[in-house]
Write an enzyme that holds these catalytic residues in place. Sequence first.
Site, mmCIF file in Angstrom:
data_model
loop_
_atom_site.group_PDB
_atom_site.id
_atom_site.type_symbol
_atom_site.label_atom_id
_atom_site.label_comp_id
_atom_site.label_asym_id
_atom_site.label_seq_id
_atom_site.Cartn_x
_atom_site.Cartn_y
_atom_site.Cartn_z
ATOM 1 N N ASP A 49 -41.824 23.150 -12.012
ATOM 2 C CA ASP A 49 -42.465 24.447 -12.227
ATOM 3 C C ASP A 49 -41.656 25.524 -11.494
ATOM 4 O OD1 ASP A 49 -42.985 23.761 -9.619
ATOM 5 O OD2 ASP A 49 -45.166 23.715 -9.833
ATOM 6 N N ASP A 50 -42.222 26.693 -11.320
ATOM 7 C CA ASP A 50 -41.458 27.783 -10.712
ATOM 8 C C ASP A 50 -41.609 27.808 -9.202
ATOM 9 O OD1 ASP A 50 -40.427 28.639 -13.121
ATOM 10 O OD2 ASP A 50 -42.299 29.674 -13.604
#
Length: 693
Positions: free
Chosen positions: A563-564
């Site tokens: 994910d980020d």
Amino acid sequence: SSDKLRHVESMSELPSGAGKISGINAVVLGESLADEEHDLVFPSPEFSADALVSSPKQYREMYERSINDPAGFWSEIAETFYWKEKWSPSEVCSENLDVTKGPVHITWFKGGKTNICYNAVDRNVEAGNGDKVAMYWEGNEPGQDGKLTYSELLDKVCQLANYLKSVGVGKGDAVVIYLPMLLELPIAMLACARIGAIHSVVFAGFSADSLAQRIVDCKPKLVLTCNAVKRGAKPILLKDIVDAALVESEKNGFSVGVCLTYENQSAMKRENTKWQAGRDVWWQDVVTNFPTNCDVEWVDAEDPLFLLYTSGSTGKPKGVLHTSGGYMVYTATTFKYAFDYKPTDIYWCTADCGWITGHSYVTYGPLLNGAAVLVFEGAPNYPDSGRCWDIVDKYKVTIFYTAPTLVRSLMRDGPEYVTRYSRKSLRVLGSVGEPINPSAWRWFYNVVGDSQCPISDTWWQTETGGFMMTPLPGAWPQKPGSATFPFFGVQPVIVDEKGQEIEGECSGYLCIKKSWPGAFRTLYGDHDRYETTYFKPFAGYYFTGDGCSRDKDGYHWLTGRVDDVINVSGHRIGTAEVESALVSHPQCAEAAVVGVDHEVKGQGIYAFVTLVDGVPYSEELRKSLIAKVRNQIGAFAAPDKIHWAPGLPKTRSGKIMRRILRKIAAKQLDELGDISTLADPGVVDQLIALKDC
Ligand code: WTA
């Protein structure tokens, strides 16, 4: 290598078909392990003989029991703690992890009444270990040190708990703690736990803005800090940061009644500290006046113990909430087995209590086992890169638990800093925070541990409360860089894009099936976000945010976040947080942040920045953009690289294509992939042309 054969034989002795339980197939496959012997690192037979879990077979039996009868397995362990009232046997665990079937909930030992402070401190005193050292303290300067026995720790915790009660802090109230690694930090956590207050420790490297954001979110009755701390040669005025945070939170409508301030004399005298009469109180003036005994507040196993804010994929930090009973049982058990704990051990974890590792494995897990814990205030390379081994020799540390980033940085400084010291006392090493690269693993093993100490590469998260996958040091051979197999009660699964479980050798998204006692119960004040982030991506599972592959022997290899979120020196940072700090700069129009490989930090922060029309890029502006991030988040989140971007690669619907930015940052220009779907493919060439700006 007859030792090795012995081990391999003991593996093939395991019942065939025992590999049905997903994720642990491998330990049984003696044959294929033998094929790859050069990749395997075995514990010595002496180590295994003495270990709590000494063979794959023993692990397997315990693991299977933990999966087939979780209630029985965990209740038996829970019973070794003190409970004022027992949980009802039908309530050991209740859970729903499937969002399609209703709200997600997890409870363990509900209805049971206990107290984690009582179990971590009083229980050890009552067992006759009051004179045993609970905590050693090594200060920033060599020669600065101290220690507390379990009885002394109990006295200190009680005095603070009594003070907290006297100013109206009670069960369910939040207390924010912003302290460096003084003994007062774990003391403060335990004092809160004793009276049922909820601590929220904020790492003392966070800026005033970040601290304010957390204060406004959890609305503490009291903030606890110290006037200053020295990190290496540099003094940091923590109280000034707290003052600024309190001003900021007042602007947001919340004011804190009391700011209890510890006078850290070695860093700064009280005379020089800025003071707000009426709000600010010196710890030394009040706390020591209170009695050294304080009744325990018996809390429900499911009452909140602490909140710890962590980064996610949006700008707002998430308040991860842990409860008392399950967390207690889980941190104690994972500590014991993953480090093969013995009562004679001297244990040192280099993590700061501002992160989850410091909660579970500086404070709670070790003390619940009655261990002697070393707390280190300073920096690992001050006065020089041999400091850690100087400390290991000084205290005869037996278990040393750290992060790959430290291993890499010491590795770069050369082995002479290590070999100068004896390190004979060491018997187990540990790693946490990010995948440890095999070369760092080998250096840690060969140079630091003199090829004698197994390494427990513990994979887990703020959310999981405790270890999820880790070697059990005496039980099976390790593969450098692999977190190996799941802990008891944990069922890791690897799923594909569609959420289908994949068996055997594979890679995909790492999820967990079923809850475990240490699991977080919600995000404070935002149960929707809890469900959306962790349980909606793959219905029926807890989604970890990590990628993982499993090799043919069933060993797990964590491959990093999908994910980020990025992992900088083991610190978890949301790219969105850094972006929002950058765009709050008046001259920054847009920012996109990605992680990029970094030799020491693991990942570095690489920021693409678009400036407001007409503003020219300059060195001065670069510095002020970085300063903006330092001020909004903290120095540890400062970008390593600012890349000037006339435009960012976006899809026609306006979404930034980070995949392309990651490749540009990594200088993998021949791997950009398809860029034809971009609204303006020309921006890619512009970015590449400007890469050295
Ligand atoms: C990463 C820290 C590989 C992972 C305890 C996870 C690891 C994130 C390991 C959680 C490890 C932690 N091997 N990766 N041994 N330990 N990670 O919440 O990406 O600060 O999701 O908890 O760190 O970071 P957090």
